[in-house]
Motif scaffolding. Sequence first.
Motif, mmCIF file in Angstrom:
data_model
loop_
_atom_site.group_PDB
_atom_site.id
_atom_site.type_symbol
_atom_site.label_atom_id
_atom_site.label_comp_id
_atom_site.label_asym_id
_atom_site.label_seq_id
_atom_site.Cartn_x
_atom_site.Cartn_y
_atom_site.Cartn_z
ATOM 1 N N LEU A 188 0.892 -1.373 0.009
ATOM 2 C CA LEU A 188 0.031 0.014 -0.051
ATOM 3 C C LEU A 188 0.842 1.232 0.003
ATOM 4 C CD1 LEU A 188 -2.747 -1.099 2.289
ATOM 5 C CD2 LEU A 188 -3.159 -0.601 0.009
ATOM 6 N N ARG A 189 2.004 1.194 -0.446
ATOM 7 C CA ARG A 189 3.162 2.290 -0.357
ATOM 8 C C ARG A 189 2.221 3.413 -0.918
ATOM 9 N NH1 ARG A 189 7.951 4.102 -0.726
ATOM 10 N NH2 ARG A 189 8.612 5.603 -2.016
ATOM 11 N N GLY A 190 2.345 4.742 -0.467
ATOM 12 C CA GLY A 190 1.689 5.838 -0.665
ATOM 13 C C GLY A 190 0.359 6.084 -0.784
ATOM 14 N N GLU A 192 -1.346 6.975 1.773
ATOM 15 C CA GLU A 192 -1.612 8.159 2.480
ATOM 16 C C GLU A 192 -1.899 9.601 1.652
ATOM 17 O OE1 GLU A 192 1.055 6.801 2.576
ATOM 18 O OE2 GLU A 192 2.775 8.351 2.098
ATOM 19 N N LEU A 193 -1.214 9.424 0.440
ATOM 20 C CA LEU A 193 -1.242 10.626 -0.261
ATOM 21 C C LEU A 193 -2.843 10.784 -0.585
ATOM 22 C CD1 LEU A 193 1.601 9.751 -2.483
ATOM 23 C CD2 LEU A 193 1.755 11.178 -0.633
ATOM 24 N N PHE A 211 -7.805 8.208 8.334
ATOM 25 C CA PHE A 211 -7.472 8.639 7.193
ATOM 26 C C PHE A 211 -8.582 9.210 6.429
ATOM 27 C CE2 PHE A 211 -3.781 5.988 7.611
ATOM 28 C CZ PHE A 211 -2.769 6.838 6.922
ATOM 29 N N ASP B 12 3.531 1.322 8.277
ATOM 30 C CA ASP B 12 3.562 0.288 7.909
ATOM 31 C C ASP B 12 4.963 -0.587 8.609
ATOM 32 O OD1 ASP B 12 4.910 1.616 6.131
ATOM 33 O OD2 ASP B 12 4.189 0.300 4.421
ATOM 34 N N ARG B 32 10.940 12.063 4.692
ATOM 35 C CA ARG B 32 9.274 11.812 4.937
ATOM 36 C C ARG B 32 9.240 11.206 6.393
ATOM 37 N NH1 ARG B 32 5.886 9.249 1.170
ATOM 38 N NH2 ARG B 32 4.290 10.427 2.203
ATOM 39 N N PRO B 175 2.337 8.664 9.921
ATOM 40 C CA PRO B 175 1.083 8.049 9.329
ATOM 41 C C PRO B 175 1.494 8.141 7.910
ATOM 42 C CG PRO B 175 0.790 10.088 10.313
ATOM 43 C CD PRO B 175 2.079 10.046 10.536
ATOM 44 N N LEU B 177 2.764 5.079 4.595
ATOM 45 C CA LEU B 177 3.135 3.898 4.061
ATOM 46 C C LEU B 177 4.091 3.758 3.197
ATOM 47 C CD1 LEU B 177 -0.716 2.595 3.890
ATOM 48 C CD2 LEU B 177 0.932 2.116 5.920
ATOM 49 N N LEU B 178 5.315 3.199 3.604
ATOM 50 C CA LEU B 178 6.395 3.133 2.582
ATOM 51 C C LEU B 178 6.346 1.843 1.834
ATOM 52 C CD1 LEU B 178 9.267 4.699 4.936
ATOM 53 C CD2 LEU B 178 7.783 5.571 3.295
ATOM 54 N N GLY B 179 5.803 0.806 2.178
ATOM 55 C CA GLY B 179 5.680 -0.604 1.582
ATOM 56 C C GLY B 179 6.999 -1.340 1.172
#
Lengths: 213, 213
Positions: A188-190, A192-193, A211, B12, B32, B175, B177-179
């Motif tokens: 789920l990378r990204g 939060e954008l 969120f 994450d 970030r 908060p 998500l880097l994944g």
Amino acid sequence: MAVRVDFNLSLDGFATTTDQTPEQPMGADWMRLVGAYIATRTMRERVFKDTSGEGTTGVDDRYARAYFDNIGAEIMGAGMFGLHSFPDDPNWKGWWGDEPPFRVPVFVLTHRKRPSIEMAGGTTFHFLDATPAEALRQAVAVAGGKDVRVGGGASTVRDFLKAGLVDRLHVAIVPILLGRGIRLWDDLRGFELGYTAESETAESGTIHLTFRR
Amino acid sequence: MAVRVDFNLSLDGFATTTDQTPEQPMGADWMRLVGAYIATRTMRERVFKDTSGEGTTGVDDRYARAYFDNIGAEIMGAGMFGLHSFPDDPNWKGWWGDEPPFRVPVFVLTHRKRPSIEMAGGTTFHFLDATPAEALRQAVAVAGGKDVRVGGGASTVRDFLKAGLVDRLHVAIVPILLGRGIRLWDDLRGFELGYTAESETAESGTIHLTFRR
């Protein structure tokens, strides 16, 4: 109309556990994950029909009340309904008792066709073999302008998050490490954008993170 | 004397990223992850020698001040010092500038022997091929009764957590998500037993969670 997720997570990101049995359908870790939540007055009343008025009334209870507020339909995976544990029992009506707490149409995602089941209290289970977007379309159609919740489990929620279909994601993070289970956050990378994030801590120690887009 | 960890994590659970380059030694995601933290007045002064008095002064800054308070020695992995990027340069003195922010003896865990390096401002880097318990014994011996911090990276911190050597674990959860990256929480099932957990949310949205025993 918003598409909402409310979900309990361990600090290491596990939402469901791997040790399910017929006796403990959610696994032995489940009670630790949802303990503070089901100790709330709202959950005791709504899920356990406890009308004593007991239960916590703090921050966790505020989220528990919001959980049931303005929901017009629900979507869940086959595992959350219990089909993985009883795949061959045509009379199986799910883990949720004779009068399930949903009280709205519930769409259960499964590749096997089953007739709908009408339960007491307003809940009807429908069984759908559909993509997240298609399932959502059907849920919105019967939700009467109210919100649609994607209830779980973790894989189902992740599918909806990855498809960009969720408007509000609330996770109740319990500060425990389970070390095993199904991860909510994978791939789920990204995410939060495009969302704003807000959090607060409950008296129980649970961290409520939301969120919104 | 307490053994402490202070660590920045994505939601994450990733603490370091996989995309390190010589130009971005911590990876592109690093900023970030630590952005709110290094925006504090304390970190600007201490790490970036910014004496303008600018920087945030809220909850994040309170944790930044506590970060440097009462530390007598520090332990870090070879990657945090930068040995993985420059393994064959005997003159490499780490990512941390001519006057590193630690200002105490720092023990760098590595399998290669290297002479100690004395830096300006009170930091001396020592290089140790040792187990977590052995490294800790040496750090305690020079810490003058003050606390010892295990600084990072994620694998080093996890080794100390798994060995039961950490008295206070503070994670600043961002908060996002880097994944991808290295997970802090792997194989730590049940870590929370024997600790109390406390959390609060900063103005930046960062969730500060502290385990104490």
